[in-house]
Design a protein around this motif. Structure first.
Motif, PDB file in Angstrom:
ATOM      1  N   ARG A 198      -8.453  -3.496  -0.330  1.00 27.02           N
ATOM      2  CA  ARG A 198      -8.503  -2.501   0.573  1.00 27.02           C
ATOM      3  C   ARG A 198      -9.222  -1.442   0.874  1.00 27.02           C
ATOM      4  O   ARG A 198      -9.278  -1.076   2.131  1.00 27.02           O
ATOM      5  N   SER A 199      -9.485  -1.038  -0.114  1.00 28.09           N
ATOM      6  CA  SER A 199     -10.533   0.084  -0.228  1.00 28.09           C
ATOM      7  C   SER A 199     -11.922  -0.767   0.727  1.00 28.09           C
ATOM      8  O   SER A 199     -12.410  -0.188   1.479  1.00 28.09           O
ATOM      9  N   MET A 227       2.583   5.716  -7.450  1.00 24.96           N
ATOM     10  CA  MET A 227       0.677   7.023  -8.085  1.00 24.96           C
ATOM     11  C   MET A 227       1.420   7.723  -7.806  1.00 24.96           C
ATOM     12  O   MET A 227       0.492   8.594  -8.901  1.00 24.96           O
ATOM     13  N   ALA A 228       2.005   8.157  -6.592  1.00 28.94           N
ATOM     14  CA  ALA A 228       1.947   9.665  -6.759  1.00 28.94           C
ATOM     15  C   ALA A 228       3.114  10.591  -7.919  1.00 28.94           C
ATOM     16  O   ALA A 228       3.103  11.371  -8.184  1.00 28.94           O
ATOM     17  N   GLU A 277       0.794  -0.742  -0.553  1.00 29.76           N
ATOM     18  CA  GLU A 277      -0.167  -0.027   0.077  1.00 29.76           C
ATOM     19  C   GLU A 277       0.903   1.223   0.221  1.00 29.76           C
ATOM     20  O   GLU A 277       0.847   2.003  -0.256  1.00 29.76           O
ATOM     21  N   GLU A 278       1.874   1.206   0.846  1.00 25.73           N
ATOM     22  CA  GLU A 278       2.715   2.506   0.910  1.00 25.73           C
ATOM     23  C   GLU A 278       3.671   2.883  -0.566  1.00 25.73           C
ATOM     24  O   GLU A 278       3.606   3.297  -0.813  1.00 25.73           O
ATOM     25  N   ARG A 302      -6.671  -3.740  -4.898  1.00 25.84           N
ATOM     26  CA  ARG A 302      -6.831  -2.311  -4.435  1.00 25.84           C
ATOM     27  C   ARG A 302      -8.033  -2.764  -3.786  1.00 25.84           C
ATOM     28  O   ARG A 302      -8.744  -1.349  -2.935  1.00 25.84           O
ATOM     29  N   ALA A 338       2.435   1.484  -3.358  1.00 26.82           N
ATOM     30  CA  ALA A 338       1.681   2.027  -4.465  1.00 26.82           C
ATOM     31  C   ALA A 338       1.241   3.296  -4.435  1.00 26.82           C
ATOM     32  O   ALA A 338       0.864   4.171  -5.250  1.00 26.82           O
ATOM     33  N   GLN A 339       0.579   3.621  -3.321  1.00 27.58           N
ATOM     34  CA  GLN A 339       0.401   5.435  -3.164  1.00 27.58           C
ATOM     35  C   GLN A 339       2.073   5.993  -3.452  1.00 27.58           C
ATOM     36  O   GLN A 339       1.778   7.081  -3.674  1.00 27.58           O
ATOM     37  N   ARG A 340       2.950   5.833  -3.506  1.00 24.84           N
ATOM     38  CA  ARG A 340       4.090   6.274  -3.792  1.00 24.84           C
ATOM     39  C   ARG A 340       4.809   6.554  -5.093  1.00 24.84           C
ATOM     40  O   ARG A 340       4.221   7.662  -5.838  1.00 24.84           O
TER      41      ARG A 340
END
Length: 322
Positions: free
Chosen positions: A318-319, A289-290, A282-283, A315, A285-287
């Motif tokens: 997780r949501s 995608m940013a 998750e960490e 995803r 993926a966020q990085r």
């Protein structure tokens, strides 16, 4: 468990901060660090706070190359006892092995992995996802590695390439003046590629007698501090994810234990392998995608998913869990 690093990581920070219009003590306060960090190099401070300090400094000053410019001041001595040990190894390979083995004594959030592919060797650097290392922290670490290699191989040496996972900055003048022209951005790893033959280059400043004395002097330091089992597993998960072979079995193999031992020791520390794997994914993926320049199919592969549909299902799951 909070990853810590030596306050030596802030050496010369105040000088650079002031030169770009920042107030050093106010910047420290903004990320929850004490001004005593400037007075001692041996304090153990949260790595996440240092990472945030670097990113905030770049943002508030408008200096995209803040971390890279700070790296110019780094020497082997910046690594403390780890640098002392590496400095007197007979070859670059042995020096890098020492740095890799004991880097946690300087920075628990950073690990180095060396991959040899025939005539090319890649020195990869990985941060624990939990510390939030961004552009500035990555470039500071890679810049420090570059200067260490130059110290060993000579000022005229140039790497085959210097690779960054993040996109290029608007202006590359600082990068080219510090790292040369062999720069690659939006890559799958952060690291430096060099000729494998360079790895066995002798270190002209090595002193075998001093190496023995140093090992004796720092033996207590090396044995007094050790990474937690959880941190070791997190580093291995981060390294194995892009290979598509990240499993409890593979992690156990790397650690030299069986799968049940991995589960048992993580349970003692209040977590599970699946939980760590999901958190790191998750960490990451966020990085990724940013960054804004990656296709979802590429991100899926870097997170160890066999297909975009598998990534999408994860995803969605997780949501829903949130």
């Amino acid at each position: 468990m909070t990853a810590l690093m030596r306050s030596a990581s802030l050496t010369h920070y105040a000088d650079l901060a002031e030169s770009v219009g920042l107030v050093p003590h106010e910047m420290l306060a903004a990320v929850g660090l004490s001004r005593t960090c400037f007075d001692s190099t041996e304090l153990r401070i949260p790595a996440a706070s240092v990472m945030r300090l670097m990113e905030l400094s770049g943002e508030m000053s408008g200096e995209e190359s803040f971390g890279l410019r700070l790296s110019v001041t780094r020497r082997l001595s910046s690594f403390g006892v780890v640098g002392m040990l590496a400095r007197d190894e007979p070859t670059l390979r042995q020096a890098l092995d020492t740095l890799t083995r004991y880097l946690y004594l300087h920075n628990e959030s950073l690990t180095t992995r060396i991959h040899e592919y025939g005539e090319v060797t890649v020195i990869e650097q990985l941060f624990l996802p939990s510390v939030g290392a961004g552009r500035q922290s990555v470039e500071l670490a890679l810049g420090a590695l570059y200067h260490t290699l130059c110290l060993a191989l000579g000022k005229e040496w140039q790497p085959r390439s210097v690779s960054f996972m993040h996109p290029p900055p608007a202006h590359l003048s600082w990068h080219r003046s510090i790292l040369g022209s062999n720069l690659l951005f939006s890559q799958d790893y952060n690291g430096i590629a060099l000729s494998t033959s360079d790895m066995d280059a002798p270190l002209h400043f090595a002193d075998p007698a001093m190496r023995q004395q140093t090992r004796q002097l720092v033996r207590d330091d090396l044995s007094a501090t050790a990474m937690s089992f959880r941190d070791e597993v997190e580093q291995l998960i981060t390294a194995l994810l892009p290979t598509g072979r990240c499993s409890a079995e593979q992690v156990a193999l790397q650690l030299g234990v069986d799968r049940r031992t991995v589960h048992r020791r993580l349970s003692v520390q209040g977590t599970t392998f699946i939980q760590l794997l999901s958190e790191i994914r998750e960490e990451q993926a966020q990085r990724l995608m940013a960054f804004g320049d990656r296709r979802l199919t590429d991100i899926a592969g870097l997170l160890g998913f066999s297909s975009l549909s598998a990534f999408s299902r994860w995803r969605a799951g997780r949501s829903e869990a949130k």
